[in-house]
Design an enzyme around this catalytic site. Sequence first.
Site, PDB file in Angstrom:
ATOM      1  N   GLU A 199       0.796  -1.369  -0.007  1.00  0.00           N
ATOM      2  CA  GLU A 199      -0.073  -0.154  -0.085  1.00  0.00           C
ATOM      3  C   GLU A 199       0.950   1.362   0.042  1.00  0.00           C
ATOM      4  OE1 GLU A 199      -3.155   0.173  -0.442  1.00  0.00           O
ATOM      5  OE2 GLU A 199      -3.971  -1.812   0.168  1.00  0.00           O
ATOM      6  N   ARG A 217       0.953   3.814  -3.249  1.00  0.00           N
ATOM      7  CA  ARG A 217       0.283   5.452  -2.917  1.00  0.00           C
ATOM      8  C   ARG A 217       1.414   6.252  -2.746  1.00  0.00           C
ATOM      9  NH1 ARG A 217      -5.617   4.179  -0.214  1.00  0.00           N
ATOM     10  NH2 ARG A 217      -5.574   1.848  -0.499  1.00  0.00           N
ATOM     11  N   THR A 272      -0.558   1.021 -10.438  1.00  0.00           N
ATOM     12  CA  THR A 272      -1.749   0.579  -9.957  1.00  0.00           C
ATOM     13  C   THR A 272      -2.487   1.772  -9.330  1.00  0.00           C
ATOM     14  OG1 THR A 272      -3.101  -1.350  -9.329  1.00  0.00           O
ATOM     15  CG2 THR A 272      -1.228  -0.806  -8.003  1.00  0.00           C
TER      16      THR A 272
HETATM   17  C1  DMJ Z   1      -6.177   0.905  -5.146  1.00  0.00           C
HETATM   18  O1  DMJ Z   1      -5.516   1.160  -3.868  1.00  0.00           O
HETATM   19  C2  DMJ Z   1      -5.527   0.211  -6.245  1.00  0.00           C
HETATM   20  O2  DMJ Z   1      -5.993   0.349  -7.345  1.00  0.00           O
HETATM   21  C3  DMJ Z   1      -5.336  -1.078  -6.062  1.00  0.00           C
HETATM   22  O3  DMJ Z   1      -4.490  -1.893  -7.069  1.00  0.00           O
HETATM   23  C4  DMJ Z   1      -6.460  -1.758  -5.674  1.00  0.00           C
HETATM   24  N1  DMJ Z   1      -7.272  -1.236  -4.840  1.00  0.00           N
HETATM   25  C5  DMJ Z   1      -7.464   0.426  -4.748  1.00  0.00           C
HETATM   26  C6  DMJ Z   1      -8.754   0.750  -5.452  1.00  0.00           C
HETATM   27  O4  DMJ Z   1      -9.732  -0.019  -5.666  1.00  0.00           O
END
Ligand code: DMJ
Length: 431
Positions: free
Chosen positions: A101, A105, A424
């Site tokens: 995470e 992020r 992502t």
């Molecule tokens: C986000 O933190 C990222 O897209 C992750 O890959 C999956 N979950 C959340 C959004 O749904």
Amino acid sequence: MKTILPIILLLLTGCVSSAEQVRRETRHAWQSYERHALGYDELRPVSRTGRNWYAESLLITPVDSLSTLHLLGLREEAGRAQRLVVEKLSFDKDIEVKNFEITIRLLGGLLSAFEMTGDRNLLHLAEDLGNRLLPAFESPTGMPYMYVNLKTGKTRGARSNPAEIGTLIVEFGTLSRHSRNPVFFEKAKKALVELYKRRSAIGLVGEEIDVETGEWVNRTSHVGGAIDSYYEYLLKCAVLFDDSDCRQMWTESVAAMNRHLADGNWYGEADMNSGARTATHFGALHAFLPGVLALGGDLERAARLQESALSMWTLHGIEPEVIDYSRMKVVHAGYPLRPEIIESAYVLHHFTGDPKYVRMGRRFFEDLIRHCRTKDGYTVLRDVTTKEKGDLMPSYFLAETMKYLYLLFSPPGTLDLNKVVFNTEAHPVNR
Ligand code: DMJ
């Protein structure tokens, strides 16, 4: 007034372009965070309070919002967010964080904003963070532990999953590029390769693996949460770094996925060894796949799956977390403001030019305003069938959901998808 405000906003939509409306709503969400949760990780929009993930704040919403605020041209908001991050953010904290995470992020957010602005303070923060996360990879297999202490480097959590092990190379590789230190790329790539090596004879991975023994703990295979972005990063590693190993791993993995997990116009669950169907579940997280299939060149499958995802959204007027597609019944009823279905609409629109994806996006946006908007930001839904609201605006709402809506409604030149790769968490990094 509370209930008619979203309707008034929708009536105004005729006068203002969709992209401009997304900008305004993004400003509304960001300013609500500033008003009620400044300095915290995330906003609780209903109780108008802030919440932290750990004992101390890591400014997750400000960092996660930076690339969106810059991209949308919200200059004052972006300036304030960036000053807050540069002046206040420190990783010298005795807290145990989730490697995955924090990588997607914070590391992704800092690197993307550094590329957009050239502010080297952001790169220094990213380098410091990257160094503090590195001990996570010190397992017998090289696959990272789930948690690492930012101050002591102590690790925990040998049981992990493909998404958390395999969704690091875009950020760590980009950090290697900017810091001229190959160690970040090398560690993340080894983790990806070690995981891939443990695929079954039919080419699938399971849901949970022990990073110390390398043994699978849960052999359920699917494309949803806990596995999803492993597939995404095999492809994005190939595209971003022109890496032939990643290209080969992606090609083989997507073939296995299409062969054993695809189920008509959906993707379900199967045993990773036998390929036997174990469940017919699909959900909001799975909805990343049309976008990744499109990026990988399979527009036909991508378009079909996006239509399935749309039918999941329209079932109750907004997307549930998981459905059973064989009965079209809700399995998990929450909607945590997820972006994946919008991301896929944006990517499909980029590659096909088909205006139906803009119309789809318009529907997503209107439903979001109708059901999730509050006076103080946007909130998750506890239940899409009743539309009962929860009390959280996850940081990815500003990082991803609003960014992909804006890009879907904007002229093609706003950001050239051929020149960047989105991590992502929707932070673009330059190819
Ligand atoms: C986000 O933190 C990222 O897209 C992750 O890959 C999956 N979950 C959340 C959004 O749904």
